[in-house]
Design a protein around this motif. Structure first.
Motif, mmCIF file in Angstrom:
data_model
loop_
_atom_site.group_PDB
_atom_site.id
_atom_site.type_symbol
_atom_site.label_atom_id
_atom_site.label_comp_id
_atom_site.label_asym_id
_atom_site.label_seq_id
_atom_site.Cartn_x
_atom_site.Cartn_y
_atom_site.Cartn_z
ATOM 1 N N GLY A 117 0.791 -1.226 0.000
ATOM 2 C CA GLY A 117 0.000 0.000 0.000
ATOM 3 C C GLY A 117 0.819 1.269 0.000
ATOM 4 N N GLN A 118 2.086 1.167 0.458
ATOM 5 C CA GLN A 118 2.890 2.380 0.561
ATOM 6 C C GLN A 118 4.370 2.035 0.538
ATOM 7 O OE1 GLN A 118 1.987 4.665 4.061
ATOM 8 N NE2 GLN A 118 3.228 6.421 3.470
ATOM 9 N N TYR A 119 5.143 2.927 -0.042
ATOM 10 C CA TYR A 119 6.603 2.806 -0.021
ATOM 11 C C TYR A 119 7.168 4.175 0.317
ATOM 12 C CZ TYR A 119 11.360 2.968 -1.860
ATOM 13 O OH TYR A 119 12.709 3.183 -2.005
ATOM 14 N N GLU A 120 7.891 4.234 1.422
ATOM 15 C CA GLU A 120 8.434 5.516 1.871
ATOM 16 C C GLU A 120 9.805 5.287 2.480
ATOM 17 O OE1 GLU A 120 7.166 9.364 4.641
ATOM 18 O OE2 GLU A 120 5.817 7.660 4.405
ATOM 19 N N GLY A 121 10.799 5.972 1.927
ATOM 20 C CA GLY A 121 12.157 5.801 2.424
ATOM 21 C C GLY A 121 12.632 4.386 2.174
ATOM 22 N N ALA A 122 13.000 3.697 3.253
ATOM 23 C CA ALA A 122 13.455 2.311 3.134
ATOM 24 C C ALA A 122 12.402 1.330 3.634
ATOM 25 C CB ALA A 122 14.751 2.131 3.927
ATOM 26 N N THR A 123 11.185 1.824 3.843
ATOM 27 C CA THR A 123 10.129 0.999 4.442
ATOM 28 C C THR A 123 8.973 0.774 3.479
ATOM 29 O OG1 THR A 123 10.674 1.882 6.631
ATOM 30 C CG2 THR A 123 8.551 0.777 6.387
ATOM 31 N N VAL A 124 8.542 -0.471 3.412
ATOM 32 C CA VAL A 124 7.385 -0.844 2.599
ATOM 33 C C VAL A 124 6.247 -1.233 3.537
ATOM 34 C CG1 VAL A 124 6.456 -2.537 0.975
ATOM 35 C CG2 VAL A 124 8.758 -1.621 0.639
ATOM 36 N N THR A 125 5.072 -0.656 3.313
ATOM 37 C CA THR A 125 3.902 -0.984 4.122
ATOM 38 C C THR A 125 3.017 -1.959 3.363
ATOM 39 O OG1 THR A 125 3.933 1.188 5.187
ATOM 40 C CG2 THR A 125 1.886 -0.076 5.333
ATOM 41 N N VAL A 126 2.721 -3.085 4.012
ATOM 42 C CA VAL A 126 1.920 -4.139 3.390
ATOM 43 C C VAL A 126 0.598 -4.268 4.129
ATOM 44 C CG1 VAL A 126 1.819 -6.580 2.776
ATOM 45 C CG2 VAL A 126 4.013 -5.367 2.726
ATOM 46 N N LEU A 127 -0.486 -4.336 3.379
ATOM 47 C CA LEU A 127 -1.811 -4.502 3.963
ATOM 48 C C LEU A 127 -2.320 -5.910 3.675
ATOM 49 C CD1 LEU A 127 -1.483 -1.349 3.161
ATOM 50 C CD2 LEU A 127 -3.905 -1.246 3.697
ATOM 51 N N ALA A 128 -2.898 -6.548 4.691
ATOM 52 C CA ALA A 128 -3.440 -7.897 4.552
ATOM 53 C C ALA A 128 -4.927 -7.890 4.867
ATOM 54 C CB ALA A 128 -2.712 -8.863 5.483
ATOM 55 N N ASP A 129 -5.647 -8.870 4.320
ATOM 56 C CA ASP A 129 -7.099 -8.918 4.495
ATOM 57 C C ASP A 129 -7.514 -9.065 5.956
ATOM 58 O OD1 ASP A 129 -7.294 -8.654 1.812
ATOM 59 O OD2 ASP A 129 -8.051 -10.669 1.404
ATOM 60 N N ASN A 130 -6.761 -9.864 6.717
ATOM 61 C CA ASN A 130 -7.111 -10.078 8.123
ATOM 62 C C ASN A 130 -5.864 -10.473 8.909
ATOM 63 O OD1 ASN A 130 -6.767 -12.989 7.755
ATOM 64 N ND2 ASN A 130 -8.751 -12.901 6.678
ATOM 65 N N SER A 131 -6.037 -10.693 10.208
ATOM 66 C CA SER A 131 -4.904 -10.972 11.087
ATOM 67 C C SER A 131 -4.224 -12.304 10.779
ATOM 68 C CB SER A 131 -5.367 -10.956 12.549
ATOM 69 O OG SER A 131 -6.399 -11.905 12.755
ATOM 70 N N VAL A 132 -4.970 -13.247 10.227
ATOM 71 C CA VAL A 132 -4.380 -14.549 9.887
ATOM 72 C C VAL A 132 -3.294 -14.373 8.831
ATOM 73 C CG1 VAL A 132 -4.820 -16.825 8.916
ATOM 74 C CG2 VAL A 132 -6.482 -15.792 10.470
ATOM 75 N N TRP A 133 -3.630 -13.657 7.776
ATOM 76 C CA TRP A 133 -2.654 -13.427 6.708
ATOM 77 C C TRP A 133 -1.573 -12.449 7.162
ATOM 78 C CZ3 TRP A 133 -2.717 -16.900 3.169
ATOM 79 C CH2 TRP A 133 -3.921 -17.532 2.824
ATOM 80 N N LEU A 134 -1.942 -11.560 8.063
ATOM 81 C CA LEU A 134 -0.958 -10.632 8.616
ATOM 82 C C LEU A 134 0.125 -11.404 9.373
ATOM 83 C CD1 LEU A 134 -0.921 -7.501 8.492
ATOM 84 C CD2 LEU A 134 -1.738 -7.503 10.838
ATOM 85 N N ASN A 135 -0.300 -12.405 10.115
ATOM 86 C CA ASN A 135 0.639 -13.235 10.868
ATOM 87 C C ASN A 135 1.550 -14.024 9.931
ATOM 88 O OD1 ASN A 135 1.525 -14.430 13.468
ATOM 89 N ND2 ASN A 135 0.736 -16.315 12.542
#
Length: 279
Positions: free
Chosen positions: A49-67
């Protein structure tokens, strides 16, 4: 090889070279590579969802996939860093979130896609050859995919009876053979011509305008209303000119500007000036 490229291909190559390191382009390249980095299954349940500096932000559908993503964190960082060393990616952030819901337009395009014919091998080769000048492989494949889809869509529309617009040659199903964009452009040009005429001849009637520039009564009314409200807005913000005051008085009364006295204009517009003072 550059001398063998067409001017359009050379311009495309220059454009991609210029924009490849822009933030939006970097984010796009990361998003396009996501299925290859984490696999198709995980990519369906998450996205960058986002790329800023040296960090990439990833969004997942729910906590299961987040884990699951969190477990593979180091592995994902290494893959992204190896694929895009110039981005210096060192960290990932995770949070839950979903992609934007499919709009009616996209849903219609998806239904239309089901009826799009497949391109021949020769057509695909021609498309691929055109984008050989694009240096970035990921972007090159994306452009090829978009052009193939566009070409297939053109073929499908021709089969469905679409014909080239008589003005811009884009495919259209309009009965009169003129696409909506060209109609809107023609309306804008007509509105501009009527507005310009009324600026010079604010007392002109509809018959005068149609004789001079040719237009519809509704377009005449729109242009006249636009000039009136724009000038009133200038008066309200105290930025109107003397010429605009005379024009407005002429538009409202139908009296020729040369026949309007200064007192006549002042008295007619006094109430609007008072509203501006009271704001």
């Amino acid at each position: 090889m550059a001398h063998n490229l067409s001017p359009l291909q050379q311009a495309l190559a220059a454009w991609t070279e210029q924009w490849k390191d822009q933030p939006q382009m970097r984010l796009y390249r990361l998003q396009e590579s996501w299925p290859e980095v984490v696999g198709k299954i995980l990519a369906k349940k998450s996205f960058i969802g986002q790329y800023e500096g040296a960090t990439v932000t990833v969004l997942a559908d729910n906590s299961v996939w987040l884990n699951e993503l969190f477990i593979q964190r180091e592995k994902i960082v290494k893959k992204l860093a190896a694929r895009f060393p110039e981005y210096t990616i060192t960290d990932l952030k995770f949070r839950t979130g979903r992609r934007a819901q499919q709009t009616p337009k996209k849903a219609a395009e998806k239904r239309e896609q089901e009826h799009i014919p497949a391109l021949t091998a020769a057509q695909k080769e021609e498309v691929a050859a055109f984008f050989t000048a694009v240096p970035d492989p990921t972007l090159q494949q994306s452009l090829i995919h978009l052009r193939e889809r566009q070409l297939a869509l053109e073929l499908a529309r021709r089969e469905a009876g679409f014909v080239p617009c008589t003005i811009c040659h884009q495919l259209t199903d309009a009965v009169d053979g003129i696409c909506e964009m060209c109609k809107l452009r023609a309306q804008a040009q007509e509105r501009h011509a009527v507005t310009r005429y009324l600026k010079k001849h604010p007392a002109a009637s509809y018959r005068d305008v149609i004789a001079a520039v040719g237009t519809s009564e509704s377009m005449y009314a729109q242009a006249r209303q636009y000039l009136i409200y724009r000038t009133l807005d200038h008066i309200y913000h105290r930025v109107e000119t003397a010429a605009e005051q005379v024009m407005l008085a002429s538009l409202l009364t139908g009296i020729e500007p040369r026949e309007l006295t200064e007192d006549h204009v002042h008295n007619l517009l006094a109430k609007f000036a008072r509203k501006a003072e009271d704001k």
